[in-house]
Design a protein around this motif. Structure first.
Motif, PDB file in Angstrom:
ATOM      1  N   TRP A 137       0.841  -1.267  -0.225  1.00  0.00           N
ATOM      2  CA  TRP A 137       0.233  -0.142  -0.014  1.00  0.00           C
ATOM      3  C   TRP A 137       1.590   1.534   0.312  1.00  0.00           C
ATOM      4  O   TRP A 137       0.781   1.921  -0.115  1.00  0.00           O
ATOM      5  N   SER A 138       2.119   0.853   0.524  1.00  0.00           N
ATOM      6  CA  SER A 138       2.750   2.257   0.256  1.00  0.00           C
ATOM      7  C   SER A 138       3.458   2.259  -0.189  1.00  0.00           C
ATOM      8  O   SER A 138       3.595   4.001  -1.463  1.00  0.00           O
ATOM      9  N   TYR A 139       3.920   1.898  -0.858  1.00  0.00           N
ATOM     10  CA  TYR A 139       4.730   1.502  -2.283  1.00  0.00           C
ATOM     11  C   TYR A 139       3.475   2.140  -3.225  1.00  0.00           C
ATOM     12  O   TYR A 139       3.561   3.030  -4.167  1.00  0.00           O
TER      13      TYR A 139
ATOM     14  N   ALA B 104       8.008  11.130  -0.902  1.00  0.00           N
ATOM     15  CA  ALA B 104       9.359   9.579  -0.363  1.00  0.00           C
ATOM     16  C   ALA B 104       8.613   9.092   0.864  1.00  0.00           C
ATOM     17  O   ALA B 104       9.670   8.573   1.814  1.00  0.00           O
ATOM     18  N   ALA B 105       8.252   9.724   2.085  1.00  0.00           N
ATOM     19  CA  ALA B 105       7.628   9.066   3.158  1.00  0.00           C
ATOM     20  C   ALA B 105       7.208   8.017   3.275  1.00  0.00           C
ATOM     21  O   ALA B 105       7.488   7.515   3.956  1.00  0.00           O
ATOM     22  N   SER B 106       6.345   7.816   1.680  1.00  0.00           N
ATOM     23  CA  SER B 106       5.574   6.914   1.838  1.00  0.00           C
ATOM     24  C   SER B 106       6.482   5.092   1.351  1.00  0.00           C
ATOM     25  O   SER B 106       6.671   4.022   2.103  1.00  0.00           O
ATOM     26  N   ILE B 107       7.136   5.945   0.382  1.00  0.00           N
ATOM     27  CA  ILE B 107       8.786   4.953  -0.177  1.00  0.00           C
ATOM     28  C   ILE B 107       9.398   3.856   0.992  1.00  0.00           C
ATOM     29  O   ILE B 107       9.724   3.202   0.904  1.00  0.00           O
ATOM     30  N   LEU B 108       9.518   5.594   2.165  1.00  0.00           N
ATOM     31  CA  LEU B 108      10.356   4.965   3.216  1.00  0.00           C
ATOM     32  C   LEU B 108      10.121   3.600   3.703  1.00  0.00           C
ATOM     33  O   LEU B 108      10.475   2.962   4.733  1.00  0.00           O
TER      34      LEU B 108
ATOM     35  N   SER C 276       0.418   7.476   6.981  1.00  0.00           N
ATOM     36  CA  SER C 276      -0.358   7.286   7.991  1.00  0.00           C
ATOM     37  C   SER C 276      -1.840   6.491   8.014  1.00  0.00           C
ATOM     38  O   SER C 276      -2.529   6.453   7.969  1.00  0.00           O
ATOM     39  N   LEU C 277      -2.864   8.093   7.319  1.00  0.00           N
ATOM     40  CA  LEU C 277      -3.227   8.569   7.638  1.00  0.00           C
ATOM     41  C   LEU C 277      -4.190   7.594   6.513  1.00  0.00           C
ATOM     42  O   LEU C 277      -5.782   7.553   6.485  1.00  0.00           O
ATOM     43  N   THR C 278      -3.800   7.756   5.461  1.00  0.00           N
ATOM     44  CA  THR C 278      -4.610   6.747   4.325  1.00  0.00           C
ATOM     45  C   THR C 278      -4.449   4.696   4.699  1.00  0.00           C
ATOM     46  O   THR C 278      -5.129   4.378   3.584  1.00  0.00           O
ATOM     47  N   PHE C 279      -3.871   4.871   5.828  1.00  0.00           N
ATOM     48  CA  PHE C 279      -3.895   3.357   6.140  1.00  0.00           C
ATOM     49  C   PHE C 279      -5.095   3.023   6.573  1.00  0.00           C
ATOM     50  O   PHE C 279      -6.024   1.805   6.997  1.00  0.00           O
ATOM     51  N   ILE C 280      -5.807   3.931   6.565  1.00  0.00           N
ATOM     52  CA  ILE C 280      -7.658   3.718   7.024  1.00  0.00           C
ATOM     53  C   ILE C 280      -8.039   3.276   6.587  1.00  0.00           C
ATOM     54  O   ILE C 280      -8.685   2.151   6.791  1.00  0.00           O
ATOM     55  N   PRO C 281      -8.463   4.182   4.878  1.00  0.00           N
ATOM     56  CA  PRO C 281      -9.151   3.307   3.814  1.00  0.00           C
ATOM     57  C   PRO C 281      -8.523   2.452   3.452  1.00  0.00           C
ATOM     58  O   PRO C 281      -9.597   1.035   3.128  1.00  0.00           O
TER      59      PRO C 281
END
Length: 462
Positions: free
Chosen positions: A88-90, A362-366, A415-420
């Motif tokens: 999901w992050s990538y 950049a934060a997501s890929i980390l 991190s807020l995108t992990f809710i949906p």
């Protein structure tokens, strides 16, 4: 399944990383650091990214059964929920990167067509949305077809950068370069102070331009051989380090840091215009437009391939991996195009969208990279491979330093995108005719707690 050659894999890596970011890196680096700290930041980051590449290649060699790259590593080490979080992050980083490309591309068009403005007005948004859907349809014709176009385009995008590097070398003046080598002078719009603070400020910019280095690993299931995917990653990494350092460091010897930090984007076009005249800016801007379009193509392929893998591994609903007769993940392509349309429309109400979006990417890929390093540590510990264990620990340390010191606010926002996202994951669990296990329930609770913490921290005034 159509296979990609080593040259095509290298082109995907280089094109995925070598996009709009390199055309703006001169300004971004000058705002963050003086020449000395910039060199330190590059040296530190190059070692950190190399450690990540070594982890990817080691795991690729030791676990050839895992065809999903960084996502399957997270799944093997931490279960389906781990694979989902990494994937999901990538996926988020990949498709949001296209928004940054769109903003830079439209801003460049605004140089010659004033109606495009700064790349965030209505006309720019409409054209960007049309390109999003057009590229989705192109990739939908087949991954192989798109990769050939990508390989050809990569050659054209490199030429302006080589010309820029040659001119910058010839125009380089040591007194300008050393005038404020450690960046201690106070200028409007630039970070000053300790070397550490300047290195720290430069890290997220460097992470952003290196995104895509793992491209061959993600596409390894479509490579002619896993060995070729490993070689492509190393070759792509070496090339990127060299060209990034040349492009971002040499301009310090042509203009003062304050001048570089306040250039109009794309910054290297402004530098070349200062050195050789208006034709230089035109030449670079043409390269930028080609570069942005081709990188946009690559990053249309990567998020689609990501969700295809995740759906195949049953950590996303099957609909997300639905393929057409060309083996292109049709559903995923058009889900991403729809999301990009929504975000592009929102840019009408946002200032400095390019910087905001690339910092989130950049934060997501980390987050995805951290999972790779954790599995490298776990795998090496279980098999008592001391050298690989050390590599994993050092690689993880680098990623954590970047996440905590340079991009903590952005990590909180991501991190807020992990809710949906967890709602989508739960649907895949139901589709798989099973219930959440104890570990998955624990992750759901921890993610929810962290999201509440993120909302509190990000609340105005906190």
């Amino acid at each position: 399944m159509e296979k990609l050659s080593k040259r095509e894999l290298i082109a995907i890596i280089v094109s995925s990383s070598l996009g709009a970011g390199i055309y703006g890196i001169v300004k971004n680096m000058a705002q963050a650091a003086g020449p000395g700290p910039a060199i330190m930041a590059w040296a530190f980051s190059a070692v950190g990214i190399l450690l990540l590449v070594l982890c990817l290649n080691n795991l690729s060699q030791k676990r050839p059964d895992l065809d999903g790259g960084i996502f399957s590593y997270a799944g093997a080490g931490f279960g389906k929920i781990g694979e989902f979080l990494a994937g999901w992050s990538y996926w988020l980083a990949a498709w949001m990167g296209n928004i940054a490309f769109a903003t830079m591309l439209m801003s460049t068009l605004g140089t010659y067509f004033p109606s495009f403005g700064n790349g965030q007005n209505i006309q720019s948004i409409i054209v960007s949305i049309a390109l999003c859907w057009g590229l989705a349809f192109l990739v939908n014709l087949g991954i192989k077809t798109a990769s050939v176009i990508n390989a050809i385009g990569t050659i054209f995008k490199i030429v302006p950068l080589i010309i820029f590097a040659i001119v910058a070398v010839l125009a380089f003046k040591t007194p300008i370069f050393t005038a404020d080598f450690w960046g201690r002078a106070i200028h409007n719009g630039v970070v000053s102070g300790s070397s550490f603070s300047q290195v720290n400020a430069a890290l997220m910019t460097i992470i952003w331009v290196f995104m895509g280095i793992e491209g061959a690993s993600i596409m390894s299931s479509r490579a002619q051989s896993r060995k070729e995917a490993e070689q492509a990653t190393i070759i792509g990494f070496i090339f990127l380090v060299l060209i990034y350092m040349v492009i971002s460091i040499l301009p310090y010897g042509t203009l003062s840091r304050a001048s570089l930090a306040n250039l109009k984007q794309p910054a290297i076009a402004s530098v070349l215009q200062h050195l050789v005249g208006s034709w230089g800016a035109f030449f670079i801007n043409i390269g930028l437009m080609i570069s942005s379009f081709i990188s946009w193509l690559s990053w249309t392929m990567l998020p689609a391939e990501t969700t295809n893998i995740l759906a195949k591994d049953r950590v996303l609903p099957a609909f997300w991996g639905k393929q057409n007769s060309k083996q292109a993940p049709t559903s995923s392509l058009f889900i991403v195009a729809a999301l990009q349309t929504i975000v592009l429309i929102s840019l009408l109400f946002t200032s400095d969208a390019y910087t905001f979006v690339y910092s989130l990417c950049a934060a997501s890929i980390l987050i995805a990279y951290i999972f790779v390093c954790c599995y490298q540590i776990k795998y090496s510990w279980e098999r008592k491979e001391k050298m690989q264990l050390v590599i994993g620990i050092l690689a993880l340390s680098f990623q954590l330093v970047c996440a905590l010191l340079a991009g903590f606010k952005q990590v909180l926002m991501v991190s807020l995108t992990f809710i949906p996202g967890l709602a989508v994951y739960y649907e895949s669990v139901r589709e798989d005719n099973r219930k959440l296990n104890k570990n998955e329930k624990l992750v759901f609770i921890l993610v929810l707690i962290f999201c509440i913490f993120a909302i509190w921290i990000l609340f105005p005034g906190k």
